[in-house]
Design a protein around this motif. Sequence first.
Motif, mmCIF file in Angstrom:
data_model
loop_
_atom_site.group_PDB
_atom_site.id
_atom_site.type_symbol
_atom_site.label_atom_id
_atom_site.label_comp_id
_atom_site.label_asym_id
_atom_site.label_seq_id
_atom_site.Cartn_x
_atom_site.Cartn_y
_atom_site.Cartn_z
ATOM 1 N N LEU A 47 -3.843 -7.155 7.302
ATOM 2 C CA LEU A 47 -3.139 -6.368 8.277
ATOM 3 C C LEU A 47 -1.654 -6.639 7.898
ATOM 4 O O LEU A 47 -0.743 -5.762 8.369
ATOM 5 N N ASN A 48 -1.392 -7.619 7.103
ATOM 6 C CA ASN A 48 -0.139 -7.926 6.682
ATOM 7 C C ASN A 48 0.555 -6.987 5.672
ATOM 8 O O ASN A 48 1.603 -7.085 5.153
ATOM 9 N N THR A 49 -0.577 -5.953 5.052
ATOM 10 C CA THR A 49 -0.318 -5.140 4.150
ATOM 11 C C THR A 49 1.109 -4.402 4.523
ATOM 12 O O THR A 49 1.103 -3.676 5.674
ATOM 13 N N THR A 50 2.072 -4.099 3.691
ATOM 14 C CA THR A 50 3.063 -3.119 3.943
ATOM 15 C C THR A 50 2.665 -1.785 3.629
ATOM 16 O O THR A 50 2.118 -1.287 2.424
ATOM 17 N N VAL A 51 3.129 -0.707 4.545
ATOM 18 C CA VAL A 51 2.782 0.714 4.296
ATOM 19 C C VAL A 51 4.003 1.440 3.682
ATOM 20 O O VAL A 51 5.179 1.519 4.354
ATOM 21 N N TRP A 52 3.651 2.132 2.625
ATOM 22 C CA TRP A 52 4.935 2.929 2.086
ATOM 23 C C TRP A 52 4.285 4.276 1.808
ATOM 24 O O TRP A 52 3.548 4.603 1.037
ATOM 25 N N PRO A 53 4.856 5.215 2.718
ATOM 26 C CA PRO A 53 4.322 6.645 3.075
ATOM 27 C C PRO A 53 4.626 7.538 1.897
ATOM 28 O O PRO A 53 5.888 7.169 1.202
ATOM 29 N N GLY A 54 4.422 8.725 1.778
ATOM 30 C CA GLY A 54 4.653 9.734 1.029
ATOM 31 C C GLY A 54 5.767 10.714 1.553
ATOM 32 O O GLY A 54 6.538 11.461 0.658
ATOM 33 N N HIS A 55 6.240 10.461 2.799
ATOM 34 C CA HIS A 55 7.114 11.177 3.383
ATOM 35 C C HIS A 55 7.966 10.167 4.470
ATOM 36 O O HIS A 55 7.331 9.483 4.974
ATOM 37 N N ASP A 56 9.209 10.553 4.463
ATOM 38 C CA ASP A 56 9.910 9.586 5.290
ATOM 39 C C ASP A 56 10.041 10.490 6.665
ATOM 40 O O ASP A 56 10.993 11.047 7.004
ATOM 41 N N TYR A 57 8.922 9.997 7.553
ATOM 42 C CA TYR A 57 8.956 11.245 8.752
ATOM 43 C C TYR A 57 8.882 10.349 9.938
ATOM 44 O O TYR A 57 9.001 10.877 11.172
ATOM 45 N N PRO B 194 11.580 4.045 7.131
ATOM 46 C CA PRO B 194 10.776 4.216 5.880
ATOM 47 C C PRO B 194 9.565 3.617 5.533
ATOM 48 O O PRO B 194 8.950 3.983 4.543
ATOM 49 N N SER B 195 9.255 2.652 6.165
ATOM 50 C CA SER B 195 8.119 1.752 5.886
ATOM 51 C C SER B 195 7.659 1.238 7.170
ATOM 52 O O SER B 195 8.146 0.797 8.123
ATOM 53 N N SER B 196 6.583 0.295 6.976
ATOM 54 C CA SER B 196 5.771 -0.265 8.028
ATOM 55 C C SER B 196 4.708 -1.499 7.491
ATOM 56 O O SER B 196 4.871 -1.632 6.459
ATOM 57 N N THR B 197 4.027 -1.626 8.474
ATOM 58 C CA THR B 197 2.763 -2.656 8.127
ATOM 59 C C THR B 197 1.532 -2.258 8.803
ATOM 60 O O THR B 197 1.388 -1.399 9.595
ATOM 61 N N LEU B 198 0.529 -2.570 8.057
ATOM 62 C CA LEU B 198 -0.837 -1.900 8.861
ATOM 63 C C LEU B 198 -0.957 -2.695 10.376
ATOM 64 O O LEU B 198 -1.417 -1.858 11.258
ATOM 65 N N ALA C 113 0.959 -1.099 0.190
ATOM 66 C CA ALA C 113 -0.014 -0.020 -0.128
ATOM 67 C C ALA C 113 1.022 1.157 -0.093
ATOM 68 O O ALA C 113 1.812 1.301 0.943
ATOM 69 N N MET C 114 0.707 1.946 -0.983
ATOM 70 C CA MET C 114 1.297 3.405 -1.073
ATOM 71 C C MET C 114 0.427 4.357 -0.346
ATOM 72 O O MET C 114 -0.521 4.753 -1.267
ATOM 73 N N THR C 115 0.616 4.780 0.660
ATOM 74 C CA THR C 115 -0.369 5.365 1.562
ATOM 75 C C THR C 115 -0.227 7.011 1.421
ATOM 76 O O THR C 115 -1.090 7.671 1.909
ATOM 77 N N GLY C 116 0.805 7.531 0.535
ATOM 78 C CA GLY C 116 0.711 8.978 0.318
ATOM 79 C C GLY C 116 0.805 9.621 1.797
ATOM 80 O O GLY C 116 1.698 9.179 2.764
ATOM 81 N N ASP C 117 0.138 10.702 2.033
ATOM 82 C CA ASP C 117 -0.076 11.286 3.307
ATOM 83 C C ASP C 117 -1.225 11.060 4.185
ATOM 84 O O ASP C 117 -1.613 11.812 5.014
ATOM 85 N N HIS C 118 -1.550 9.807 3.955
ATOM 86 C CA HIS C 118 -2.883 9.317 4.674
ATOM 87 C C HIS C 118 -2.095 8.633 5.912
ATOM 88 O O HIS C 118 -2.811 8.945 7.028
ATOM 89 N N ILE C 119 -1.381 7.558 5.763
ATOM 90 C CA ILE C 119 -0.860 7.007 6.755
ATOM 91 C C ILE C 119 0.906 7.135 6.689
ATOM 92 O O ILE C 119 1.523 6.800 5.631
ATOM 93 N N PHE C 120 1.533 7.689 7.826
ATOM 94 C CA PHE C 120 2.942 7.779 7.850
ATOM 95 C C PHE C 120 3.341 6.608 9.087
ATOM 96 O O PHE C 120 2.228 5.843 9.642
ATOM 97 N N VAL C 121 4.635 6.245 9.262
ATOM 98 C CA VAL C 121 5.128 5.646 9.993
ATOM 99 C C VAL C 121 5.103 6.347 11.369
ATOM 100 O O VAL C 121 5.569 7.214 11.483
#
Length: 217
Positions: A164-174, A178-182, A128-136
Amino acid sequence: MSLVFEQINMGGDNNLGYLFGDRNAKTAALIDPSYNPEALIERAKQQELNIDWIINTHGHHDHVNGNAKAKELTNAKIAIYDKSTIEHDYGIKDNEKLQIGSFTLQFIFTPGHYPDHMVIYNPDFDIAMTGDHIFVGKIGRTTSEETSRLQYDSLNRVYDELPLNTTVWPGHDYGCRPSSTLALEKECNPFIRCKTVEEFLELKIHWPTYKDQNGLL
């Protein structure tokens, strides 16, 4: 392996862009090329991929400001949510699916941070490329109680519809990585841990204090 999926720091405010492609089909999409589309284009060239799509998670300037250069260099189609005011060649509808070679990108409308925001999901590998919806460890800012309530509903929708095993790839490295999972964000992200919209709104208001008290980035 046929899948090509790369995350590259685009500059700006630690913006992250993505190259998503099918090596066998020699086709790819750029996701939020922003400040340095040339870096993503070069990676595609090195892997002999043709860039056919430029896709934005949402219309904020720091996510679309590389569109024109990327289109100039690739002649790819710009795609964004169909009601977006950003100039585009193709409007994507909620729940629409787009094929990148043999792989699927599914689009989930997630307003709140911005009116045209979408999460881009690949069901083949649960990406999941989550943009600015979900960050780490946090989520995107909102501008009013109304947009915060929309964001809360959009967060719940993502968790209702994706595994829930979906990986989270956000729009900013905040965050701290740099990534996570749901699943991990459900356990660790203070906003996603909120059980009610009232609790969520309260955290939004007091986020700077909460962050300082808990030593968060």
